[in-house]
Design a protein around this motif. Structure first.
Motif, PDB file in Angstrom:
ATOM      1  N   LEU A 181     -15.239 -71.279 -62.407  1.00 39.37           N
ATOM      2  CA  LEU A 181     -15.465 -71.777 -61.045  1.00 39.37           C
ATOM      3  C   LEU A 181     -16.444 -70.887 -60.278  1.00 39.37           C
ATOM      4  CD1 LEU A 181     -11.872 -72.919 -60.037  1.00 39.37           C
ATOM      5  CD2 LEU A 181     -13.846 -74.365 -60.541  1.00 39.37           C
ATOM      6  N   GLU A 182     -16.301 -69.577 -60.429  1.00 35.57           N
ATOM      7  CA  GLU A 182     -17.213 -68.650 -59.751  1.00 35.57           C
ATOM      8  C   GLU A 182     -18.639 -68.813 -60.264  1.00 35.57           C
ATOM      9  OE1 GLU A 182     -15.838 -64.612 -59.875  1.00 35.57           O
ATOM     10  OE2 GLU A 182     -13.936 -65.135 -58.929  1.00 35.57           O
ATOM     11  N   ALA A 183     -18.804 -68.986 -61.562  1.00 30.69           N
ATOM     12  CA  ALA A 183     -20.135 -69.164 -62.138  1.00 30.69           C
ATOM     13  C   ALA A 183     -20.763 -70.460 -61.634  1.00 30.69           C
ATOM     14  CB  ALA A 183     -20.055 -69.177 -63.662  1.00 30.69           C
TER      15      ALA A 183
ATOM     16  N   ASP B 210     -20.110 -71.902 -58.800  1.00 28.04           N
ATOM     17  CA  ASP B 210     -20.414 -71.705 -57.386  1.00 28.04           C
ATOM     18  C   ASP B 210     -21.725 -70.932 -57.213  1.00 28.04           C
ATOM     19  OD1 ASP B 210     -19.815 -71.868 -54.573  1.00 28.04           O
ATOM     20  OD2 ASP B 210     -19.308 -69.724 -54.700  1.00 28.04           O
ATOM     21  N   VAL B 211     -21.904 -69.889 -57.996  1.00 28.18           N
ATOM     22  CA  VAL B 211     -23.138 -69.103 -57.931  1.00 28.18           C
ATOM     23  C   VAL B 211     -24.326 -69.972 -58.311  1.00 28.18           C
ATOM     24  CG1 VAL B 211     -24.391 -67.198 -59.030  1.00 28.18           C
ATOM     25  CG2 VAL B 211     -22.033 -66.859 -58.305  1.00 28.18           C
ATOM     26  N   LEU B 212     -24.172 -70.795 -59.332  1.00 30.96           N
ATOM     27  CA  LEU B 212     -25.250 -71.686 -59.760  1.00 30.96           C
ATOM     28  C   LEU B 212     -25.602 -72.697 -58.664  1.00 30.96           C
ATOM     29  CD1 LEU B 212     -27.156 -72.496 -62.029  1.00 30.96           C
ATOM     30  CD2 LEU B 212     -25.355 -73.963 -62.931  1.00 30.96           C
ATOM     31  N   ARG B 213     -24.583 -73.267 -58.021  1.00 22.54           N
ATOM     32  CA  ARG B 213     -24.837 -74.224 -56.927  1.00 22.54           C
ATOM     33  C   ARG B 213     -25.588 -73.567 -55.771  1.00 22.54           C
ATOM     34  NH1 ARG B 213     -19.373 -75.730 -56.979  1.00 22.54           N
ATOM     35  NH2 ARG B 213     -19.095 -77.179 -58.668  1.00 22.54           N
ATOM     36  N   ARG B 214     -25.175 -72.347 -55.427  1.00 19.61           N
ATOM     37  CA  ARG B 214     -25.847 -71.646 -54.337  1.00 19.61           C
ATOM     38  C   ARG B 214     -27.304 -71.336 -54.689  1.00 19.61           C
ATOM     39  NH1 ARG B 214     -22.665 -66.775 -53.571  1.00 19.61           N
ATOM     40  NH2 ARG B 214     -21.128 -67.511 -55.045  1.00 19.61           N
TER      41      ARG B 214
END
Length: 192
Positions: free
Chosen positions: A126-128, A130-134
């Motif tokens: 999930l964190e990965a 999220d970072v990709l979306r940002r």
């Protein structure tokens, strides 16, 4: 020194003269093998650098010359075309290593069964994401030229001078756009 044998009236070695070493012929072969090594070592090194891991190149070259020196009952120095012989030996050695490597990796193979499916931490996934979306959002907010330059460099693999030529701008301008893009992505990744 008188080379004539007074007893027979012919030229020869006198009884007290030292004889040549018994390995005279062997010494000549060793010198020939050393000359072949000196001449063909760079060629074999290049051959293996293109086909084998860097850490194995020296060992492979050494193995080829070791096999060459011991080939044909020690008569390898008499090979007419040592280059062809060495390249053929190098190819056969690579094939041997590939077979051995394949056996080694097959033994170490670990299939992913049910016991491995739960090994990935869902929080990390999930964190990965999220970072990709940002990062994607930050790239989409860039000016069209900056975004295009960034994508040309990072995804198309073009170098700065190539991008500058395509866009009709200076390399410094390309660098400036890349700096802006990377700073925007870094800021977006830093926000939680």
């Amino acid at each position: 020194m008188d080379f004539e044998n007074k007893d027979s009236g012919r030229a020869g070695i006198a009884g007290g003269d030292p004889l040549p070493p018994g390995d005279w012929e062997q010494s000549g072969r060793a010198a020939r093998i050393e000359a072949i090594y000196t001449e063909h070592h760079p060629q074999l090194t290049r051959f293996f650098k293109r086909r084998a891991p860097t850490q194995d190149v020296g060992d492979l070259v050494q193995e080829v010359f070791s096999r060459f020196a011991s080939a044909r009952g020690g008569l390898a120095a008499l090979v007419e075309r040592p280059s062809a012989y060495l390249v053929k030996s190098a190819r056969m050695l690579l094939a041997e290593y590939a077979r051995a490597d394949g056996r080694h990796h097959r033994d170490r193979h670990d299939s992913f069964g049910d016991e491995h499916q739960g090994a990935v931490d869902p929080q990390d996934v999930l964190e990965a994401r999220d970072v990709l979306r940002r990062a994607e959002r930050a790239i989409s907010r860039l000016s069209p030229l900056t975004r295009e330059i960034f994508l040309m460099h990072r995804f198309d693999g073009l170098r700065y001078p190539e991008i500058a030529q395509i866009k009709g701008i200076s390399v410094k301008t390309v660098e400036s756009h890349m700096t802006k893009a990377l700073a925007a992505i870094k800021r977006a990744r830093g926000r939680q």
